[in-house]
Design a protein around this motif. Structure first.
Motif, PDB file in Angstrom:
ATOM      1  N   VAL A  39       0.869  -1.169   0.000  1.00 50.40           N
ATOM      2  CA  VAL A  39       0.000   0.000   0.000  1.00 50.40           C
ATOM      3  C   VAL A  39       0.907   1.219   0.000  1.00 50.40           C
ATOM      4  CG1 VAL A  39      -1.805   1.246   1.205  1.00 50.40           C
ATOM      5  CG2 VAL A  39      -1.743  -1.239   1.309  1.00 50.40           C
ATOM      6  N   ILE A 153     -15.751   1.127  -3.931  1.00 48.29           N
ATOM      7  CA  ILE A 153     -14.748   0.064  -3.815  1.00 48.29           C
ATOM      8  C   ILE A 153     -15.276  -1.227  -4.432  1.00 48.29           C
ATOM      9  CG2 ILE A 153     -13.519  -1.380  -2.161  1.00 48.29           C
ATOM     10  CD1 ILE A 153     -13.030   1.022  -0.517  1.00 48.29           C
ATOM     11  N   ILE A 164      -5.019  -1.096  -7.555  1.00 42.66           N
ATOM     12  CA  ILE A 164      -6.124  -0.176  -7.287  1.00 42.66           C
ATOM     13  C   ILE A 164      -5.537   1.191  -6.988  1.00 42.66           C
ATOM     14  CG2 ILE A 164      -8.112   0.325  -5.835  1.00 42.66           C
ATOM     15  CD1 ILE A 164      -8.299  -2.619  -5.218  1.00 42.66           C
ATOM     16  N   MET A 166      -6.523   4.881  -5.640  1.00 48.31           N
ATOM     17  CA  MET A 166      -7.589   5.612  -4.955  1.00 48.31           C
ATOM     18  C   MET A 166      -7.169   7.062  -4.789  1.00 48.31           C
ATOM     19  SD  MET A 166      -8.678   3.029  -1.986  1.00 48.31           S
ATOM     20  CE  MET A 166      -9.061   1.333  -2.316  1.00 48.31           C
ATOM     21  N   ILE A 185      -8.976  -1.544   3.072  1.00 50.70           N
ATOM     22  CA  ILE A 185      -7.826  -1.330   2.183  1.00 50.70           C
ATOM     23  C   ILE A 185      -6.685  -2.278   2.555  1.00 50.70           C
ATOM     24  CG2 ILE A 185      -6.003   0.313   1.587  1.00 50.70           C
ATOM     25  CD1 ILE A 185      -8.090   2.512   1.711  1.00 50.70           C
ATOM     26  N   ALA A 189      -4.978  -5.500   0.319  1.00 51.24           N
ATOM     27  CA  ALA A 189      -3.563  -5.683   0.033  1.00 51.24           C
ATOM     28  C   ALA A 189      -3.060  -7.008   0.609  1.00 51.24           C
ATOM     29  CB  ALA A 189      -2.770  -4.513   0.596  1.00 51.24           C
ATOM     30  N   ARG A 194      -3.401  -7.421  -3.670  1.00 47.21           N
ATOM     31  CA  ARG A 194      -3.476  -6.362  -4.671  1.00 47.21           C
ATOM     32  C   ARG A 194      -2.536  -5.227  -4.288  1.00 47.21           C
ATOM     33  NH1 ARG A 194      -8.614  -7.938  -6.947  1.00 47.21           N
ATOM     34  NH2 ARG A 194      -9.866  -8.799  -5.262  1.00 47.21           N
ATOM     35  N   THR A 195      -2.096  -4.517  -5.289  1.00 49.47           N
ATOM     36  CA  THR A 195      -1.239  -3.369  -5.040  1.00 49.47           C
ATOM     37  C   THR A 195      -2.127  -2.134  -4.963  1.00 49.47           C
ATOM     38  OG1 THR A 195       0.353  -4.463  -6.438  1.00 49.47           O
ATOM     39  CG2 THR A 195       0.802  -2.170  -5.879  1.00 49.47           C
ATOM     40  N   ILE A 196      -1.900  -1.295  -3.970  1.00 54.99           N
ATOM     41  CA  ILE A 196      -2.780  -0.143  -3.803  1.00 54.99           C
ATOM     42  C   ILE A 196      -1.961   1.132  -3.735  1.00 54.99           C
ATOM     43  CG2 ILE A 196      -4.428   0.970  -2.268  1.00 54.99           C
ATOM     44  CD1 ILE A 196      -5.278  -1.927  -1.497  1.00 54.99           C
ATOM     45  N   LEU A 198      -2.652   5.041  -2.972  1.00 56.50           N
ATOM     46  CA  LEU A 198      -3.676   6.009  -2.601  1.00 56.50           C
ATOM     47  C   LEU A 198      -3.070   7.374  -2.385  1.00 56.50           C
ATOM     48  CD1 LEU A 198      -3.877   6.437   0.814  1.00 56.50           C
ATOM     49  CD2 LEU A 198      -4.681   4.116   0.604  1.00 56.50           C
ATOM     50  N   CYS A 210      -0.498   2.702   5.248  1.00 54.18           N
ATOM     51  CA  CYS A 210       0.476   2.559   4.162  1.00 54.18           C
ATOM     52  C   CYS A 210       1.747   1.832   4.590  1.00 54.18           C
ATOM     53  CB  CYS A 210       0.886   3.933   3.641  1.00 54.18           C
ATOM     54  SG  CYS A 210      -0.430   4.731   2.769  1.00 54.18           S
TER      55      CYS A 210
END
Lengths: 330, 331
Positions: A39, A153, A164, A166, A185, A189, A194-196, A198, A210
């Protein structure tokens, strides 16, 4: 679960990414790498170029220089392929107000190529995941902002994205909603891998969620790393800052502190002393105060929380880049 | 080989997405409150036109015009007392349907914040605007044909007139013309909806264009024609100018889709119209009093048809290009 950059492959990578609006450079030679499953928080004030960066990552805005690569695909050239893998939750996401939440999701799902039973199943699954099952048949026009964000979302997850993005996901949501969102969130991850990415200007939420963050001012990334790394960098800058409150809080206390070796400056705000020193004086200070018969109620090294880091970096950026107001974002 | 397969696949996906968007837009029109307004407007045109036709028809026959054989078509052109005919209502009110349908096509998505969500889906951006335009055209077609055929049916029932094949053909071509005419206004409305940020601004701009075409172009044409070719004096020149003045005014008028539609529909619905331009006595000498066949009438208005279709496509192309070049941001 902070993922170390050496193991995971880079998912998002920009090299010299630049975007200009007339004479204003919204994004200035941005080099950014985000690894799989992490994240990443893009922090910066309004108008720093965060939204522009996210748009370029999606291929929705064309860069004036450099390139943005997602999963090995050039965002500007293979825009459709990129958009198939990347979900985008815009700042203040909107839905068709005459349609129900479920119908909105169904529309997105069909655009992503889902049909029939698989589509319905996915809708139910995602509504349950964002805790919107009951509200799913209400018209989207009646939703509160927090509900819109949650439906957003679900909408992003319709296409089962690997990445993703954001944009200001926490803006205008109540604390409880933010807590749920942050939890979600993290879950996206950690559980789904998933890679996020934001972007935000609200530091505290980002700090909690994060793995790594980048500080973004005037289109430039001025620092990047984990919270500890950023804090360490600040600490190296020289003076450390301490917060202190002690009992009894009398005039003599000030003199005692002032008499310490290495103290540069003392400031008193309400019941707390803010002490700037040339080096770490915590040990010496507590010893001295104990000897003088004071009880320490609070002693804390400032600079390890994001507010301090943020302020420091902005001070630095302000000194270097001048203080001209950039209002290119909205 | 592999490349052609992927190309084929992406083409299929493209069609699928266009279909999804088209269905959604069509459903939006049908479910929306606006549809009520359309139906009301269309019903008004139909009922008024029908009333005018039925009450004015007997006068038209007693008038003993030479085209009494084309009574069926008279259903669409006859007006009674102060009630306008179906055709003139269509020319006047048709644009409103197009404008209502398109004036907030893009900007409402923008203000609702759905546009940037939509463009972040794996689709080409042009599918969005094409889907909207096609859905509008589809709805227009259904409405225009149902109202036209309703009048025809009611007319047949009320008067007992049976249309000939030629008449039915003329009616169909006329209704197609109506669709293109309304389609032009839809394209103009979509154009303004991409350019203007607010729906109200774009609606006002559309109505301004419509008023300009319906009223001011003819005024302007007269003024310009008089300025270039002055008439009304007693000298030889003004006599000579008479014809040029008329042509100049007509040509300027023909820039307006309102005028184009008026001329074309008059020709299509009235087989005794033999020319859309002024005809000199010399040209008429030896001509028999007769009506034109369908083919000849269509030939006469072919330029109108192409001009109207071209105007529609130009308006749509401009909105397409401006939409493609726009950067889509949060609201």
């Amino acid at each position: 679960m902070a993922v170390s950059g050496n193991v995971s492959p880079a998912v998002i990578q920009t090299k010299g990414l630049t975007k200009k609006y007339g004479s204003l450079t919204a994004v200035d030679h941005l080099d950014l790498t985000v690894y799989k499953g992490e994240v990443f928080g893009l922090l910066g004030p309004n108008g720093a170029g965060k939204t522009t960066t996210t748009l370029m990552l999606l291929g929705l805005a064309e860069p004036d220089g450099g390139e943005a690569v997602i999963n090995g695909l050039d965002a500007a050239k293979a825009s459709i392929e990129v958009k198939r893998k990347v979900g985008y939750l815009p700042d203040n996401v909107g839905f068709y107000s005459d349609m129900t939440g479920r119908e909105n999701l169904r529309f997105t799902g069909r655009l992503c190529g889902l049909e029939g039973e698989a589509l319905e199943q996915r809708i139910e699954e995602l509504l349950a995941r964002v805790n919107m099952t009951e509200a799913g048949d209400k018209r989207a026009g009646t939703y509160s902002r927090g509900m819109r964000q949650r439906l957003g979302i679900a909408d992003v997850l319709m296409k089962d994205p690997e990445v993703i993005i954001m944009d200001e996901p926490t803006l205008g949501i109540d604390p409880e909603g933010i807590r749920e969102l942050m939890w979600l969130i993290r879950d996206l991850a950690e559980k789904d891998g998933r890679t996020i990415l934001l972007s935000s200007h609200q530091l505290h939420q980002v700090q909690r969620v994060c793995d790594r963050m980048g500080i973004f001012v005037h289109g430039k990334m001025i620092a990047c790393g984990t919270l500890e790394e950023l804090g360490r960098e600040i600490a190296h800058e020289g003076a450390g800052t301490l917060e202190l409150s002690a009992y009894p809080d009398n005039i003599k206390l000030r003199d005692v502190i002032k008499g310490m070796n290495g103290v540069l400056e003392i400031e008193k705000n309400s019941d707390m002393y803010v002490i700037r020193s040339a080096f770490d004086i915590r040990r010496a200070l507590s010893k001295e105060l104990a000897e003088q018969g004071y009880t320490i109620l609070h002693l804390r090294q400032a600079g390890s929380d994001l507010d301090e880091i943020y302020r420091k970096y902005f001070e630095k950026a302000g000194e270097e880049g001048g203080t001209d107001d950039h209002t290119g974002e909205k | 080989m592999e490349q052609t397969i992927t190309q084929e696949k992406s083409k299929q996906r493209d069609h699928h997405i266009l279909k999804v968007l088209f269905e959604k837009e069509t459903a939006d029109f049908i479910n929306g409150k606006r549809m009520l307004l359309f139906i009301l407007l269309m019903a008004l045109i139909t009922v008024t036109g029908l009333y005018a036709a039925v009450s004015g028809l007997s006068d038209a026959i007693e008038g003993g015009s030479s085209s009494a054989d084309f009574l069926f078509l008279k259903l669409f052109t006859v007006s009674a007392n102060s009630i306008p005919s179906y055709n003139s209502l269509m020319a006047l009110m048709g644009p409103f349907i197009g404008i209502f349908m398109g004036f907030d096509a893009i900007n409402s998505e923008r203000t609702e914040g759905t546009l940037n969500r939509l463009v972040s889906q794996p689709l080409y951006r042009d599918n969005i605007i094409i889907g909207k335009f096609l859905a509008g055209i589809f709805i227009t077609t259904v409405m225009v044909f149902s109202s036209g055929l309703l009048i025809a049916a009611a007319g047949i029932l009320a008067t007992g007139i049976i249309p000939t094949g030629a008449e039915a053909m003329r009616l169909m071509i006329y209704l197609c013309f109506c669709v293109i005419y309304i389609g032009f206004w839809l394209a103009v409305a979509i154009l303004f909806s991409t350019v203007c940020r607010h729906a109200a601004t774009s609606a006002l701009a559309c109505i301004a264009v419509w008023l300009f075409c319906a009223i001011f172009v003819s005024l302007l044409a007269g003024i310009l024609a008089d300025a270039f070719y002055p008439v009304g004096g007693n000298d030889m020149e003004s006599l000579m100018n008479e014809m040029k003045n008329y042509y100049c005014a007509q040509n300027i008028n023909r820039l307006s889709p309102y005028y184009l539609f008026g001329e074309a529909s008059a020709t299509l619905l009235n087989p005794s119209v033999r020319s859309v331009n002024a005809v000199t006595m010399t040209q008429l000498s030896g001509a028999l009093v007769s009506t034109l066949s369908v083919g000849q009438s269509v030939l006469l208005v072919w330029p109108h048809l192409t001009a109207l279709a071209a105007l529609m496509l130009v308006a749509f192309a401009v909105s397409y290009v401006s939409f493609m070049r726009q950067e889509i941001r949060a609201r």
